[in-house]
Design an enzyme around this catalytic site. Sequence first.
Site, mmCIF file in Angstrom:
data_model
loop_
_atom_site.group_PDB
_atom_site.id
_atom_site.type_symbol
_atom_site.label_atom_id
_atom_site.label_comp_id
_atom_site.label_asym_id
_atom_site.label_seq_id
_atom_site.Cartn_x
_atom_site.Cartn_y
_atom_site.Cartn_z
ATOM 1 N N TYR A 21 0.812 -1.215 0.000
ATOM 2 C CA TYR A 21 0.000 0.000 0.000
ATOM 3 C C TYR A 21 0.849 1.272 0.000
ATOM 4 C CZ TYR A 21 -4.258 -2.625 0.728
ATOM 5 O OH TYR A 21 -5.327 -3.465 0.564
ATOM 6 N N LYS B 83 4.222 -14.645 4.533
ATOM 7 C CA LYS B 83 4.618 -15.466 3.386
ATOM 8 C C LYS B 83 6.140 -15.353 3.273
ATOM 9 C CE LYS B 83 3.250 -17.991 -0.140
ATOM 10 N NZ LYS B 83 2.520 -19.267 -0.016
ATOM 11 N N ASP C 121 -1.278 -18.844 3.475
ATOM 12 C CA ASP C 121 -2.232 -19.686 2.728
ATOM 13 C C ASP C 121 -2.801 -20.789 3.621
ATOM 14 O OD1 ASP C 121 0.436 -20.374 2.622
ATOM 15 O OD2 ASP C 121 0.438 -21.070 0.557
ATOM 16 N N ASP D 197 -5.964 -6.640 4.991
ATOM 17 C CA ASP D 197 -7.155 -6.195 4.270
ATOM 18 C C ASP D 197 -7.989 -7.406 3.858
ATOM 19 O OD1 ASP D 197 -8.951 -4.668 2.892
ATOM 20 O OD2 ASP D 197 -7.626 -4.176 1.221
#
Length: 340
Positions: free
Chosen positions: A126, A173, A206, A230
């Site tokens: 962002y 991740k 995930d 988000d």
Amino acid sequence: MSSKHTVVLIPGDGIGPEVASATRRVLEAAGAPIEWVEHHAGLAALEDGAEVLPESTLGAIRAHGIALKGPCTTPVGKGFKSVNVQLRQALDLYAAVRPVRSLPGVKTRFENVDLVVVRENTEGLYSGIENVITDGVVASLKVATEKACTRIARWAMDYASRRGRRKVTVFHKANIMKLTDGMFMRAAERVSERYPDVAFEELIIDAACMRLVQDPSRFEVLVMENLYGDVVSDLCAGLVGGLGVVPGANIGDKMAVFEAVHGSAPDIAGQNKANPLALLMSAVMMLNHLAEERGDEAAKASAVKIKTAYDQALSDGQKTADIGGSLGTKEFADAVVERI
Ligand code: NAI
């Protein structure tokens, strides 16, 4: 302390003005010690002939330290940078806090969901740094700083410790993004060592999402970088009845802006269909924040009154359409006011 607190009200656009007006009515009925000053941002500010994020709006939030904000539309794939993101970055509101809990009378696949998503609010993808490399090739830069990673980890651990939460889980991740997510994960690990009363775990995002939808009750406080936060916030909203029932706060060291997780919902705007609960719950978070930060018992009392009233309304089957009822925005607000 018993005098009123000045709060900046940004109604936003789309369903914003409808849910803001319902929320304001409920707070007034509960005798919340608030004096509103209205300012605009986004499309509403442009309609006034002002900039998308006017300096007067930012200045009012800086001056009063607290705001309640409705959603602001962002053009998709073109146009101005999200005013929501701009506001969080400009005021350094680095922690987005979204409590997600199962509600009485709102039937979903899960019961006993009671978790809090803590989203890093100022950087990651962002940062808004996108470049055209060459024709047909573009790049978006994911930024992580040691400072922001450490302070959000500290905020989450501190929050868990203060609220008696037993566990903080970091979603990342770092197997793929070894530098950025690696820094985020290591900062969280390091900070967690200073909180022996709170258990700490890290999960690859995930697999974490699969676990979330299999058994959300295994989670308490989740902390993650901006984009993951988000997406996971909306996923978690789906566990408890949708975007109409999940509140939020953007918190910095000096200021706080309270807003629902949902957006401006153009598909139902202006039709008295929106659920005002998410913004109303955000206002309750705001009253609790005022009680904690400024020691205001009246703010605390009105927060309790409002929460009890909306829980009761839901138990009585008084609901908007998004959560299986038939009431409009105004009628749901009436039902809450009646129970105050
Ligand atoms: P959205 O959250 O506005 O809507 C998604 C779906 O949820 C829609 O079907 C909508 O009708 C429903 N929904 C949302 N809030 C609801 C409520 N209170 N009661 C009943 N149903 C509700 O997300 P969408 O459509 O992706 O975004 C619309 C606009 O909002 C975009 O311009 C986006 O950039 C902006 N947005 C603004 C945010 C903010 O101001 N903080 C946050 C998220 C999106």
